[in-house]
Design a protein around this motif. Structure first.
Motif, PDB file in Angstrom:
ATOM      1  N   LEU A  35       0.782  -1.101   0.009  1.00 13.93           N
ATOM      2  CA  LEU A  35      -0.079   0.015   0.102  1.00 13.93           C
ATOM      3  C   LEU A  35       0.685   1.298  -0.016  1.00 13.93           C
ATOM      4  CD1 LEU A  35      -2.808  -1.117   2.694  1.00 13.93           C
ATOM      5  CD2 LEU A  35      -3.121  -0.714   0.319  1.00 13.93           C
ATOM      6  N   GLU A  36       1.989   1.186   0.769  1.00  9.35           N
ATOM      7  CA  GLU A  36       2.681   2.457   0.702  1.00  9.35           C
ATOM      8  C   GLU A  36       3.387   2.613  -0.598  1.00  9.35           C
ATOM      9  OE1 GLU A  36       4.664   2.913   4.582  1.00  9.35           O
ATOM     10  OE2 GLU A  36       4.441   5.022   3.589  1.00  9.35           O
ATOM     11  N   SER A  37       3.860   1.684  -1.357  1.00  9.08           N
ATOM     12  CA  SER A  37       4.200   2.089  -2.710  1.00  9.08           C
ATOM     13  C   SER A  37       3.121   2.483  -3.631  1.00  9.08           C
ATOM     14  CB  SER A  37       4.940   0.664  -3.405  1.00  9.08           C
ATOM     15  OG  SER A  37       3.683  -0.099  -3.657  1.00  9.08           O
ATOM     16  N   ARG A  38       1.788   2.464  -3.079  1.00  8.33           N
ATOM     17  CA  ARG A  38       0.843   3.108  -4.070  1.00  8.33           C
ATOM     18  C   ARG A  38       0.039   4.120  -3.301  1.00  8.33           C
ATOM     19  NH1 ARG A  38      -1.924  -1.851  -7.042  1.00  8.33           N
ATOM     20  NH2 ARG A  38      -2.819  -0.225  -8.109  1.00  8.33           N
ATOM     21  N   LYS A  39       0.703   4.925  -2.247  1.00  3.36           N
ATOM     22  CA  LYS A  39       0.085   5.725  -1.430  1.00  3.36           C
ATOM     23  C   LYS A  39      -0.527   7.039  -1.926  1.00  3.36           C
ATOM     24  CE  LYS A  39       1.035   8.120   3.031  1.00  3.36           C
ATOM     25  NZ  LYS A  39       2.128   8.272   3.905  1.00  3.36           N
ATOM     26  N   ALA A  84      -2.732   7.604   4.765  1.00  2.00           N
ATOM     27  CA  ALA A  84      -1.794   7.374   5.862  1.00  2.00           C
ATOM     28  C   ALA A  84      -2.151   6.301   6.966  1.00  2.00           C
ATOM     29  CB  ALA A  84      -1.332   8.625   6.647  1.00  2.00           C
ATOM     30  N   ARG A  85      -3.559   6.538   7.145  1.00  5.91           N
ATOM     31  CA  ARG A  85      -4.179   5.669   8.424  1.00  5.91           C
ATOM     32  C   ARG A  85      -4.238   4.109   7.719  1.00  5.91           C
ATOM     33  NH1 ARG A  85      -7.343   5.701  13.064  1.00  5.91           N
ATOM     34  NH2 ARG A  85      -7.978   3.651  12.568  1.00  5.91           N
ATOM     35  N   SER A  86      -4.774   4.284   6.528  1.00  4.17           N
ATOM     36  CA  SER A  86      -4.761   2.752   5.936  1.00  4.17           C
ATOM     37  C   SER A  86      -3.594   2.015   5.984  1.00  4.17           C
ATOM     38  CB  SER A  86      -5.373   2.745   4.448  1.00  4.17           C
ATOM     39  OG  SER A  86      -6.477   3.806   4.461  1.00  4.17           O
ATOM     40  N   ILE A  87      -2.737   2.589   5.726  1.00  6.44           N
ATOM     41  CA  ILE A  87      -1.102   1.752   5.689  1.00  6.44           C
ATOM     42  C   ILE A  87      -0.963   1.610   7.369  1.00  6.44           C
ATOM     43  CG2 ILE A  87       1.284   2.197   5.265  1.00  6.44           C
ATOM     44  CD1 ILE A  87       0.184   3.915   2.945  1.00  6.44           C
ATOM     45  N   ALA A  88      -0.950   2.613   8.104  1.00  2.21           N
ATOM     46  CA  ALA A  88      -0.822   2.538   9.657  1.00  2.21           C
ATOM     47  C   ALA A  88      -1.490   1.344  10.292  1.00  2.21           C
ATOM     48  CB  ALA A  88      -0.972   3.686  10.117  1.00  2.21           C
ATOM     49  N   ASN A  89      -2.813   1.142   9.836  1.00  2.00           N
ATOM     50  CA  ASN A  89      -3.639   0.036  10.398  1.00  2.00           C
ATOM     51  C   ASN A  89      -2.817  -1.326  10.458  1.00  2.00           C
ATOM     52  OD1 ASN A  89      -5.525   1.634  11.231  1.00  2.00           O
ATOM     53  ND2 ASN A  89      -6.782   1.585   9.635  1.00  2.00           N
ATOM     54  N   PHE A  90      -2.391  -1.556   9.179  1.00  2.00           N
ATOM     55  CA  PHE A  90      -1.577  -2.893   8.759  1.00  2.00           C
ATOM     56  C   PHE A  90      -0.573  -3.014   9.782  1.00  2.00           C
ATOM     57  CE2 PHE A  90      -4.340  -2.922   5.070  1.00  2.00           C
ATOM     58  CZ  PHE A  90      -4.855  -4.088   5.232  1.00  2.00           C
ATOM     59  N   ARG A  91       0.461  -2.011   9.645  1.00  2.00           N
ATOM     60  CA  ARG A  91       1.545  -1.802  10.487  1.00  2.00           C
ATOM     61  C   ARG A  91       1.383  -2.056  12.057  1.00  2.00           C
ATOM     62  NH1 ARG A  91       5.045  -1.554   6.676  1.00  2.00           N
ATOM     63  NH2 ARG A  91       5.190   0.293   5.188  1.00  2.00           N
ATOM     64  N   PHE A  92       0.343  -1.143  12.310  1.00  2.00           N
ATOM     65  CA  PHE A  92      -0.197  -1.278  13.791  1.00  2.00           C
ATOM     66  C   PHE A  92      -0.249  -2.835  14.413  1.00  2.00           C
ATOM     67  CE2 PHE A  92      -3.461  -1.559  17.009  1.00  2.00           C
ATOM     68  CZ  PHE A  92      -2.954  -0.809  17.973  1.00  2.00           C
ATOM     69  N   PHE A  93      -1.218  -3.264  13.664  1.00  2.00           N
ATOM     70  CA  PHE A  93      -1.669  -4.718  14.249  1.00  2.00           C
ATOM     71  C   PHE A  93      -0.408  -5.665  13.951  1.00  2.00           C
ATOM     72  CE2 PHE A  93      -5.907  -3.001  13.836  1.00  2.00           C
ATOM     73  CZ  PHE A  93      -6.534  -3.023  15.201  1.00  2.00           C
ATOM     74  N   ALA A  94       0.216  -5.618  13.152  1.00  2.00           N
ATOM     75  CA  ALA A  94       1.350  -6.554  13.000  1.00  2.00           C
ATOM     76  C   ALA A  94       2.295  -6.223  14.203  1.00  2.00           C
ATOM     77  CB  ALA A  94       2.179  -6.284  11.729  1.00  2.00           C
ATOM     78  N   ASN A  95       2.431  -5.073  14.551  1.00  2.00           N
ATOM     79  CA  ASN A  95       3.381  -4.821  15.714  1.00  2.00           C
ATOM     80  C   ASN A  95       2.762  -4.998  17.234  1.00  2.00           C
ATOM     81  OD1 ASN A  95       5.589  -4.131  14.139  1.00  2.00           O
ATOM     82  ND2 ASN A  95       4.600  -2.031  13.935  1.00  2.00           N
TER      83      ASN A  95
END
Ligand code: TXE
Length: 486
Positions: free
Chosen positions: A81-85, A109-120
């Motif tokens: 997603l980041e590469s197509r932000k 920004a939040r759409s990408i952050a949601n995946f990173r957040f739950f992974a961490n």
């Protein structure tokens, strides 16, 4: 838009982009111009059946991965997603009519952050062990099964990713039904899943309207969990359909949130945030403060400054970086909001600004769906426009004389999602917050989000909580294993 650059989307089922079985289509319009921009499948029960079968077939493989492996997939999705932000931001602005700055800074920004957040976040989730004198209890978080995810049009990918990330992380497979009004970024998410090679059937998207595609998903006997964000009336139908199969259910519904301005609020420095809380995304955010309750001693001063700031907002071209407010989602939604403004006038309300099409609106947007930010004074707190969710750029103003009265007015509606309190006395604000019947209250800020905290409403604003550990719990089945010591 000409036939050649009309976007045509397909469903994404079992790793393949495919048309609906019935070959019917739904037209999708640009809210800013009213132009036809895309067509999407008008899917029905057969397509939902196919997607649920694909999700069922994929379940064993996906759920048998370790949670670390699934967290790794989430990071790969975030990277994709980041590469197509920028593309996400452009598509979201086109599809919703929202300003590009908002689509970049919040939606993409939040759409990408949601995946990173739950992974961490899962890495901080400690194994729960409960020792007894003669036994050890160990809690396992197992997947629920097939997750049906239904999302609205106001924050399309932001809200879809908020559900998809924890659902996949906890080992469920997904059938998602995005809003028929804003399908473009859900399709982009499917493209990313496809590009990075998420196993077929783990993530499926079925486009279509609520009756033909949403309802069969909520009542499907093989779907084990429903997470829904949308209107309260629709949520009631979803709850009925889900209850007969004892599905796990989370409902994030509407709000009629109060913004409380205490006598000691620093209204000069806080005014931009208070205006943002009222009108972000043209007021089409369930958390927006659509009723402003103002202490009577600063009422006139506040109203003058508020209206001044609101009339200076730039309403117009969503693609212009300097635009503050864009268009409304549809002609039907605009007409619904206009009908509330008419009711407000009949109830004795005074329109201090706005009330219709923005002034000097560029001709290229004359067929779009627009209303200038509207501030209404003079309505009783129990009037229709102060009690019902309008979900648009309309705010009503009400005086109060002490904290008790502010609480009484704030708690008067059937909703209980959010609220904000503005005061120089943070302790008093925090105590006052405890008396507001809603799931979230901000003091001297608004939409200041920590993704670890519970998110959800009381009363008609919803059932259940998502966010952080609450999402982990909702998208899994907690199972206790008790081993007696030898
Ligand atoms: O949303 P719907 P609508 C509020 C806001 C707005 C009102 C109606 O007040 O004016 O809801 O908006 C799918 N079974 N919010 O009509 O219908 C639908 O296809 C299963 C607040 O646009 O609730 C879409 O994908 N699904 C909200 C999703 O439900 C059904 C954000 C939401 O659509 C269905 C949006 C059915 N019977 C609107 N009928 C928030 N909480 O942020 C429809 N759908």
């Amino acid at each position: 838009m000409t036939e050649s650059n009309l976007i045509t989307l397909n469903n994404y089922i079992e790793g393949k982009f495919q048309n609906s079985k019935c070959n019917h289509w739904i037209d999708n319009y640009s809210p800013a111009t009213g132009d036809l921009i895309a067509r999407i499948p008008c899917s029905s029960t057969e397509d939902i059946d196919d997607a649920v079968t694909a999700a069922t077939n994929a379940f064993n493989g996906w759920s048998s991965l370790s949670i670390e492996e699934r967290a790794d997939w989430l990071i790969r999705i975030a990277d994709g997603l980041e590469s197509r932000k920028e593309e996400i931001a452009q598509l979201e602005s086109l599809d919703t009519g929202k300003p590009i700055s908002l689509a970049r800074g919040v939606d993409a920004a939040r759409s990408i952050a949601n995946f990173r957040f739950f992974a961490n976040h899962i890495l901080d989730h400690e194994q729960q062990i409960f020792e007894m004198s003669d036994a050890t209890n160990r809690v396992l978080y197992k997947p629920v099964g097939i997750a049906g995810l239904i999302t609205p049009w106001n924050l399309p990918l932001y809200l879809l990713s908020w559900k998809v990330a924890p659902a996949l992380l906890m080992g469920n497979t997904v059938v998602a039904k995005p809003s028929e009004l804003t399908p473009l970024t859900a399709n982009l998410l499917a493209e990313v899943m496809d590009e990075i090679g998420v196993p077929p059937g783990v993530f499926n998207i079925v486009h279509g309207n609520g009756i033909d595609a949403g309802a069969p998903l909520t009542s499907h006997p093989k779907v084990n969990l429903i997470s829904f964000t949308g209107g309260t009336a629709t949520g009631r139908e979803v709850a009925k359909a889900a209850s007969s199969g004892f599905k796990k259910l989370s409902l994030e519904l509407g709000g009629k949130n109060a913004t409380i301005i205490r006598h000691d609020a620093d209204i000069i420095s806080k005014m931009p945030e208070i205006v943002r809380a009222s009108f972000m995304n043209q007021g089409q955010v369930c958390l927006c403060g659509s009723r402003i309750l103002i202490h009577e001693t600063i009422y006139d001063e506040f109203v003058e400054s508020f209206v001044n700031t609101v009339t200076n907002m730039s309403v117009g071209d969503p693609s212009d970086e300097a635009t503050d407010l864009g268009a409304l989602i549809s002609a039907a939604h605009r007409d619904k909001i206009l009908s509330y403004i008419q009711i407000a006038k009949e109830e004795g309300g005074v329109i201090l600004c706005g009330g219709g099409m923005p002034l000097n609106h560029p001709t290229q947007f004359k067929d779009g769906f627009w209303i200038a930010p509207t501030v209404i004074d003079g309505l009783k707190p129990d009037s229709i426009c102060a009690m019902e969710e309008i979900f648009g750029p309309v705010v009503t103003l009400h005086p109060f004389s002490n904290d008790d009265e502010a609480v009484e007015i704030a708690n008067m509606t059937d909703y209980g999602l959010a609220g904000s309190i503005w005061t120089a006395d943070s302790d008093a604000g925090s105590e006052l917050a405890e008396r507001i019947d809603s799931g979230m209250v901000w003091v001297n800020c608004w939409l200041h989000r920590d993704l670890r905290v519970p998110f959800g409403g009381v009363k008609n604003s919803g059932v259940g909580r998502e966010g952080g550990d609450w999402s982990i719990g909702f998208f899994s089945e907690a199972v206790n294993i008790c081993v007696k010591h030898n």
